[in-house]
Design an enzyme around this catalytic site. Structure first.
Site, PDB file in Angstrom:
ATOM      1  CD  GLU A   1      25.185  34.131  28.217  1.00 36.65           C
ATOM      2  OE1 GLU A   1      25.798  34.938  28.924  1.00 36.65           O
ATOM      3  OE2 GLU A   1      25.750  33.358  27.434  1.00 36.65           O
TER       4      GLU A   1
ATOM      5  CE  LYS B   1      26.357  36.465  25.655  1.00 33.88           C
ATOM      6  NZ  LYS B   1      27.633  37.103  25.976  1.00 33.88           N
TER       7      LYS B   1
ATOM      8  CE  LYS C   1      28.224  36.263  30.753  1.00 37.04           C
ATOM      9  NZ  LYS C   1      29.231  35.598  29.907  1.00 37.04           N
TER      10      LYS C   1
ATOM     11  NE  ARG D   1      43.976  35.986  35.074  1.00 36.74           N
ATOM     12  CZ  ARG D   1      44.688  35.253  35.935  1.00 36.74           C
ATOM     13  NH1 ARG D   1      45.195  34.085  35.552  1.00 36.74           N
ATOM     14  NH2 ARG D   1      44.890  35.667  37.172  1.00 36.74           N
TER      15      ARG D   1
HETATM   16  P1  13P Z   1      30.500  32.808  23.470  1.00 38.43           P
HETATM   17  O1  13P Z   1      30.190  33.811  22.380  1.00 38.43           O
HETATM   18  O2  13P Z   1      31.891  32.266  23.388  1.00 38.43           O
HETATM   19  O3  13P Z   1      29.427  31.777  23.618  1.00 38.43           O
HETATM   20  O4  13P Z   1      30.521  33.619  24.822  1.00 38.43           O
HETATM   21  C1  13P Z   1      29.553  34.539  25.083  1.00 38.43           C
HETATM   22  C2  13P Z   1      29.329  34.602  26.533  1.00 38.43           C
HETATM   23  O5  13P Z   1      29.456  35.638  27.125  1.00 38.43           O
HETATM   24  C3  13P Z   1      28.932  33.375  27.246  1.00 38.43           C
HETATM   25  O6  13P Z   1      28.477  33.700  28.515  1.00 38.43           O
END
Ligand code: 13P
Length: 346
Positions: A178, A220, A136, A46
Site C-alpha cells: 500500500e 493497494k 498489509k 473495540r
Molecule cells: P481507508 O479506506 O479509510 O483509506 O483505509 C484503508 C486502509 O487500510 C488504510 O491503510
C-alpha cells in the site's frame, strides 16, 4: 515460498463482486473514530464493534477478506470463537496489518517512512498460526505545493514495502502493498497523478530488485484524485480516467488485483469512483476492487453509536455498503441505489 498458495489467496481476495474490509485501525486511530460517536475506546468496546462487523449476515457475498489489527486477531466473539476462525468459517480470509506506522524520515522534515521490519519474520510465523493468510503494510506519501514528497522519501518507502513483501512471500502470506499518496492538501489531480506515477515506478523497481513474485501480491493504491482542499475538484469520470491511465502505465499485468483505499472520500464517492474505474478499466489485466476502511465503516459507526439497541440497524447499513461496492466492482452501481432498499445481488 508456495507460489500456488499465494496466487490462490490473492485470486480469492479479488474474486468477482468481492473486495476487502480494512478493519485494522491501530488503537490510536480507532480511538479517534470512536471519539466521533463519543464512545470510549476500551478493549471491550473495540471487540464489540469488530464483532458487529464480522457477524453481519450476508457480507460474505461481497467481502472476501478482512484486515485485522494485532489485538483483534487475538480477540473472540462473545461466544468465545476467535475472530479469525469466525471469519474463515464464513469463507472470509483473515489478514493482518503488520507495519508499525509512518514515522518522520530523518533529515527530511516533511516526509515520512513506515517502520516495522524488525522481527517481522517471527511475527508473521505467529500470525499465520493464528489464521492470517495475507498482510498489509501502508506507506504514506504527503504532497505539498513545493518539493514534497522528496524523490528519496518515495524510494525509501518503496524499499521498505518491497522488503516487507519479500518477507511475507517467504512466509506464504500474500502481501498487500500500500503506497498511499494522501488526499490532504490543495494540489490538483494532475499533481496527484505525477506523484502516484513516480511512487509506483519506484515501487515496482524495488519489488523486482527484491525478487517479489508479482503474481502473489495485491496492490493497494490511492485513486488519482484532487486534494481535498483543491478548489477544482475533478469529476467522477476524470478520476476514473486518470486512475486507470496512471495504473496502466506503471503496474505490470502480472499483478492479479488492485484494491483501492478510500483515503477520506465519502462512502458514496468511493463507491461511485470504483464503479467508474471498473467501466473505464474494463479491459485492464488486473481485477479492480476495494479495500476500504472509512468508506465502509463511517456510516456503520454513525448508525451504531456504541448502543446495543442499534446493532441490527448498523449491520443493515454495513451490508448495504458492502453490496453497493460489490456492484461498483462490476460497474453496475449508480447513485440512485443509495436511496433504494434492494435485494442482494446473487
Ligand atoms: P481507508 O479506506 O479509510 O483509506 O483505509 C484503508 C486502509 O487500510 C488504510 O491503510
Amino acid at each position: 515460498m508456495n507460489i500456488d498458495e499465494l496466487k490462490s489467496v490473492a485470486g480469492a481476495i479479488v474474486a468477482k463482486q468481492k473486495g476487502v474490509l480494512a478493519a485494522d485501525e491501530s488503537n490510536p486511530t480507532i480511538k479517534k473514530r470512536f471519539e466521533s460517536i463519543k464512545l470510549e475506546s476500551t478493549e471491550e468496546n473495540r471487540r464489540r464493534y469488530r464483532e458487529l462487523l464480522f457477524t453481519t449476515d450476508g457480507i460474505e457475498r461481497y467481502i472476501s477478506g478482512v484486515i485485522l489489527f494485532d489485538e483483534t486477531l487475538r480477540q473472540t466473539s462473545r461466544e468465545g470463537t476467535p475472530f479469525a476462525k469466525l471469519l474463515s468459517s464464513r469463507g472470509i480470509i483473515p489478514g493482518i496489518k503488520v507495519d508499525k506506522g509512518a514515522k518522520a524520515l530523518a533529515l527530511y522534515p516533511s516526509d515520512k517512512v513506515t517502520e516495522g521490519l524488525d522481527g517481522l519474520r517471527e511475527r508473521l510465523a505467529e500470525y499465520r498460526q493464528l489464521g492470517a493468510r495475507f498482510a498489509k503494510w501502508r506507506a504514506v506519501i504527503q504532497i505539498d505545493e513545493h518539493d514534497v514528497p522528496a524523490a528519496y522519501a518515495m524510494r525509501a518507502n518503496a524499499h521498505e514495502l518491497a522488503r516487507y513483501a519479500a518477507i511475507c512471500q517467504e512466509a506464504d502470506i500474500v502481501p498487500i502493498v500500500e503506497p498511499e499518496v494522501l488526499m490532504d492538501g490543495t494540489h490538483g489531480i494532475d499533481r496527484c497523478e505525477a506523484v502516484t506515477s513516480q511512487m509506483l515506478e519506484s515501487l515496482f523497481a524495488e519489488l523486482d530488485a527484491h525478487h517479489v513474485v508479482l503474481e502473489g501480491i495485491l496492490l493497494k493504491p490511492n485513486m488519482v484524485i484532487a486534494g481535498m482542499k483543491c478548489a477544482r475538484q475533478a469529476s467522477v469520470q476524470q478520476v476514473a480516467e486518470a486512475s486507470v491511465r496512471c495504473l496502466s502505465r506503471h503496474v505490470p499485468a502480472a499483478v492479479p488485483g488492485i484494491v483501492f483505499l478510500s483515503g477520506g472520500q465519502s462512502a458514496e464517492d468511493a463507491t461511485d469512483h470504483l464503479n467508474a474505474i471498473n467501466i473505464v478499466g474494463a479491459k485492464s489485466p488486473w481485477q479492480l476492487s476495494f479495500s476500504y476502511g472509512r468508506a465502509l465503516q463511517a456510516p456503520v459507526l454513525a448508525a451504531w453509536r456504541g448502543q446495543e439497541g442499534n446493532v441490527a440497524a448498523a449491520q443493515k447499513v454495513f451490508l448495504k455498503r458492502c453490496r453497493l461496492n460489490g456492484l461498483a466492482r462490476e460497474g453496475k452501481y449508480n447513485r440512485t441505489m443509495e436511496a433504494a432498499t434492494e435485494q442482494p445481488i446473487s
